[in-house]
Design a protein around this motif. Structure first.
Motif, PDB file in Angstrom:
ATOM      1  N   GLU A 137      24.537 -25.271  27.390  1.00  8.82           N
ATOM      2  CA  GLU A 137      25.169 -26.594  27.331  1.00  8.82           C
ATOM      3  C   GLU A 137      24.813 -27.302  26.032  1.00  8.82           C
ATOM      4  OE1 GLU A 137      25.147 -27.536  32.124  1.00  8.82           O
ATOM      5  OE2 GLU A 137      23.368 -27.984  30.921  1.00  8.82           O
ATOM      6  N   ILE A 138      23.555 -27.189  25.616  1.00  9.97           N
ATOM      7  CA  ILE A 138      23.114 -27.785  24.354  1.00  9.97           C
ATOM      8  C   ILE A 138      23.874 -27.134  23.206  1.00  9.97           C
ATOM      9  CG2 ILE A 138      21.140 -28.171  22.816  1.00  9.97           C
ATOM     10  CD1 ILE A 138      19.386 -27.871  25.434  1.00  9.97           C
ATOM     11  N   GLN A 139      24.009 -25.822  23.265  1.00  9.99           N
ATOM     12  CA  GLN A 139      24.740 -25.078  22.235  1.00  9.99           C
ATOM     13  C   GLN A 139      26.178 -25.560  22.154  1.00  9.99           C
ATOM     14  OE1 GLN A 139      27.253 -22.380  23.112  1.00  9.99           O
ATOM     15  NE2 GLN A 139      27.735 -22.472  20.941  1.00  9.99           N
ATOM     16  N   ALA A 140      26.825 -25.761  23.280  1.00 13.42           N
ATOM     17  CA  ALA A 140      28.224 -26.197  23.295  1.00 13.42           C
ATOM     18  C   ALA A 140      28.384 -27.598  22.683  1.00 13.42           C
ATOM     19  CB  ALA A 140      28.767 -26.177  24.718  1.00 13.42           C
ATOM     20  N   ARG A 141      27.442 -28.483  22.976  1.00 12.99           N
ATOM     21  CA  ARG A 141      27.549 -29.857  22.455  1.00 12.99           C
ATOM     22  C   ARG A 141      27.184 -29.952  20.984  1.00 12.99           C
ATOM     23  NH1 ARG A 141      25.391 -31.152  27.764  1.00 12.99           N
ATOM     24  NH2 ARG A 141      23.315 -31.030  26.837  1.00 12.99           N
ATOM     25  N   THR A 142      26.196 -29.166  20.540  1.00 14.58           N
ATOM     26  CA  THR A 142      25.744 -29.280  19.147  1.00 14.58           C
ATOM     27  C   THR A 142      26.534 -28.397  18.200  1.00 14.58           C
ATOM     28  OG1 THR A 142      24.075 -27.554  19.420  1.00 14.58           O
ATOM     29  CG2 THR A 142      23.362 -29.849  19.831  1.00 14.58           C
TER      30      THR A 142
ATOM     31  N   SER B 170      17.818 -21.919  21.190  1.00 17.93           N
ATOM     32  CA  SER B 170      16.666 -21.356  21.906  1.00 17.93           C
ATOM     33  C   SER B 170      15.406 -21.407  21.048  1.00 17.93           C
ATOM     34  CB  SER B 170      16.942 -19.908  22.318  1.00 17.93           C
ATOM     35  OG  SER B 170      17.976 -19.852  23.256  1.00 17.93           O
ATOM     36  N   ALA B 171      15.529 -21.035  19.780  1.00 21.17           N
ATOM     37  CA  ALA B 171      14.370 -21.060  18.879  1.00 21.17           C
ATOM     38  C   ALA B 171      13.887 -22.490  18.656  1.00 21.17           C
ATOM     39  CB  ALA B 171      14.723 -20.397  17.550  1.00 21.17           C
ATOM     40  N   SER B 172      14.811 -23.424  18.498  1.00 23.52           N
ATOM     41  CA  SER B 172      14.434 -24.832  18.299  1.00 23.52           C
ATOM     42  C   SER B 172      13.707 -25.368  19.521  1.00 23.52           C
ATOM     43  CB  SER B 172      15.678 -25.681  18.013  1.00 23.52           C
ATOM     44  OG  SER B 172      16.265 -25.332  16.791  1.00 23.52           O
ATOM     45  N   VAL B 173      14.232 -25.073  20.700  1.00 28.17           N
ATOM     46  CA  VAL B 173      13.592 -25.524  21.940  1.00 28.17           C
ATOM     47  C   VAL B 173      12.201 -24.911  22.044  1.00 28.17           C
ATOM     48  CG1 VAL B 173      13.671 -25.353  24.468  1.00 28.17           C
ATOM     49  CG2 VAL B 173      15.729 -26.033  23.185  1.00 28.17           C
ATOM     50  N   ALA B 174      12.066 -23.642  21.734  1.00 25.08           N
ATOM     51  CA  ALA B 174      10.756 -22.977  21.816  1.00 25.08           C
ATOM     52  C   ALA B 174       9.749 -23.622  20.873  1.00 25.08           C
ATOM     53  CB  ALA B 174      10.908 -21.486  21.510  1.00 25.08           C
ATOM     54  N   ARG B 175      10.157 -23.897  19.630  1.00 24.90           N
ATOM     55  CA  ARG B 175       9.246 -24.540  18.663  1.00 24.90           C
ATOM     56  C   ARG B 175       8.844 -25.937  19.131  1.00 24.90           C
ATOM     57  NH1 ARG B 175      12.818 -22.107  14.970  1.00 24.90           N
ATOM     58  NH2 ARG B 175      13.923 -24.083  14.709  1.00 24.90           N
TER      59      ARG B 175
ATOM     60  N   ARG C 125      17.993 -19.107  38.333  1.00 26.62           N
ATOM     61  CA  ARG C 125      18.233 -18.250  37.162  1.00 26.62           C
ATOM     62  C   ARG C 125      18.444 -19.080  35.903  1.00 26.62           C
ATOM     63  NH1 ARG C 125      23.493 -15.723  39.243  1.00 26.62           N
ATOM     64  NH2 ARG C 125      23.601 -17.873  39.910  1.00 26.62           N
ATOM     65  N   ARG C 126      18.732 -20.350  36.076  1.00 27.62           N
ATOM     66  CA  ARG C 126      19.069 -21.241  34.967  1.00 27.62           C
ATOM     67  C   ARG C 126      17.824 -22.045  34.576  1.00 27.62           C
ATOM     68  NH1 ARG C 126      21.542 -26.598  35.237  1.00 27.62           N
ATOM     69  NH2 ARG C 126      22.681 -26.931  33.315  1.00 27.62           N
ATOM     70  N   THR C 127      17.587 -22.169  33.276  1.00 29.92           N
ATOM     71  CA  THR C 127      16.452 -22.950  32.771  1.00 29.92           C
ATOM     72  C   THR C 127      16.945 -24.288  32.253  1.00 29.92           C
ATOM     73  OG1 THR C 127      15.252 -20.946  32.178  1.00 29.92           O
ATOM     74  CG2 THR C 127      14.564 -22.982  31.103  1.00 29.92           C
ATOM     75  N   GLN C 128      16.283 -25.350  32.680  1.00 24.42           N
ATOM     76  CA  GLN C 128      16.611 -26.693  32.214  1.00 24.42           C
ATOM     77  C   GLN C 128      15.636 -27.117  31.122  1.00 24.42           C
ATOM     78  OE1 GLN C 128      16.367 -28.891  35.947  1.00 24.42           O
ATOM     79  NE2 GLN C 128      18.601 -28.945  36.047  1.00 24.42           N
ATOM     80  N   VAL C 129      16.140 -27.921  30.187  1.00 25.61           N
ATOM     81  CA  VAL C 129      15.338 -28.410  29.067  1.00 25.61           C
ATOM     82  C   VAL C 129      15.264 -29.928  29.150  1.00 25.61           C
ATOM     83  CG1 VAL C 129      15.100 -28.445  26.552  1.00 25.61           C
ATOM     84  CG2 VAL C 129      16.205 -26.483  27.668  1.00 25.61           C
ATOM     85  N   ARG C 130      14.060 -30.458  28.947  1.00 27.98           N
ATOM     86  CA  ARG C 130      13.833 -31.908  28.948  1.00 27.98           C
ATOM     87  C   ARG C 130      12.895 -32.271  27.812  1.00 27.98           C
ATOM     88  NH1 ARG C 130      13.040 -30.127  33.581  1.00 27.98           N
ATOM     89  NH2 ARG C 130      14.317 -30.591  35.365  1.00 27.98           N
ATOM     90  N   VAL C 131      13.042 -33.513  27.330  1.00 25.90           N
ATOM     91  CA  VAL C 131      12.076 -34.071  26.387  1.00 25.90           C
ATOM     92  C   VAL C 131      10.873 -34.502  27.216  1.00 25.90           C
ATOM     93  CG1 VAL C 131      11.658 -35.956  24.756  1.00 25.90           C
ATOM     94  CG2 VAL C 131      13.878 -34.801  24.777  1.00 25.90           C
ATOM     95  N   THR C 132       9.667 -34.230  26.740  1.00 21.14           N
ATOM     96  CA  THR C 132       8.460 -34.601  27.492  1.00 21.14           C
ATOM     97  C   THR C 132       8.340 -36.121  27.576  1.00 21.14           C
ATOM     98  OG1 THR C 132       7.041 -34.618  25.543  1.00 21.14           O
ATOM     99  CG2 THR C 132       7.215 -32.517  26.752  1.00 21.14           C
TER     100      THR C 132
END
Length: 144
Positions: free
Chosen positions: A50-55, A63-68, A85-92
């Motif tokens: 979803e992040i990929q589609a919007r950006t 994926s690399a940016s999120v990992a860093r 199966r799906r991973t969600q991403v959040r700002v801490t």
């Protein structure tokens, strides 16, 4: 105004916003990381796709940016409760609080540094207020 001048103005406004926000702790985000960070801030709980589609970035870059940023304590990931199966991403929470502290700082001093003549600085601040009223959509929730 043409596109080139609008882009130049946009870059100058970004410079002013960074000057007003002050220095951040740790290394600066790359422009790509900053775009991913802003997207996740606006859309918490998103999947990398979803992040990929919007950006518009390729999935490997996201994926690399999120990992860093996860390594730096700026983001966290976890399984989607509805679909494991799906991973969600959040700002801490720590990063969100830091963003909010910086976001509420007034820009007056940065404008005065950029435009030392008081009358012109006041005019710039009035024009910025007017542009904000005309261009910022309320559902942005103050996030630009």
């Amino acid at each position: 105004m043409n596109v080139a001048r609008l882009r130049r103005l946009g870059r100058r406004l970004i410079e002013l916003s960074r000057a007003a926000a002050g220095e951040t702790k740790g290394p600066a985000l790359t422009p790509g990381e900053e775009a991913v960070f802003e997207d996740v801030l606006r859309h918490p709980g998103s999947a990398v796709g979803e992040i990929q589609a919007r950006t518009g970035f390729v999935q490997s870059h996201v994926s690399a940016s999120v990992a860093r940023m996860r390594e730096r304590g700026l983001m966290e990931t976890g399984p989607d409760p509805a679909d494991g199966r799906r991973t969600q991403v959040r700002v801490t929470d720590v990063a969100t609080r830091a963003v909010l502290r910086r976001a509420i700082r007034p820009v007056d001093e940065a404008v005065r540094q950029a435009v030392p003549e008081e009358a012109r600085a006041e005019r710039v601040m009035a024009l910025l207020d007017e542009l904000e009223a005309l261009l910022i959509i309320e559902d942005d929730h103050g996030q630009g």
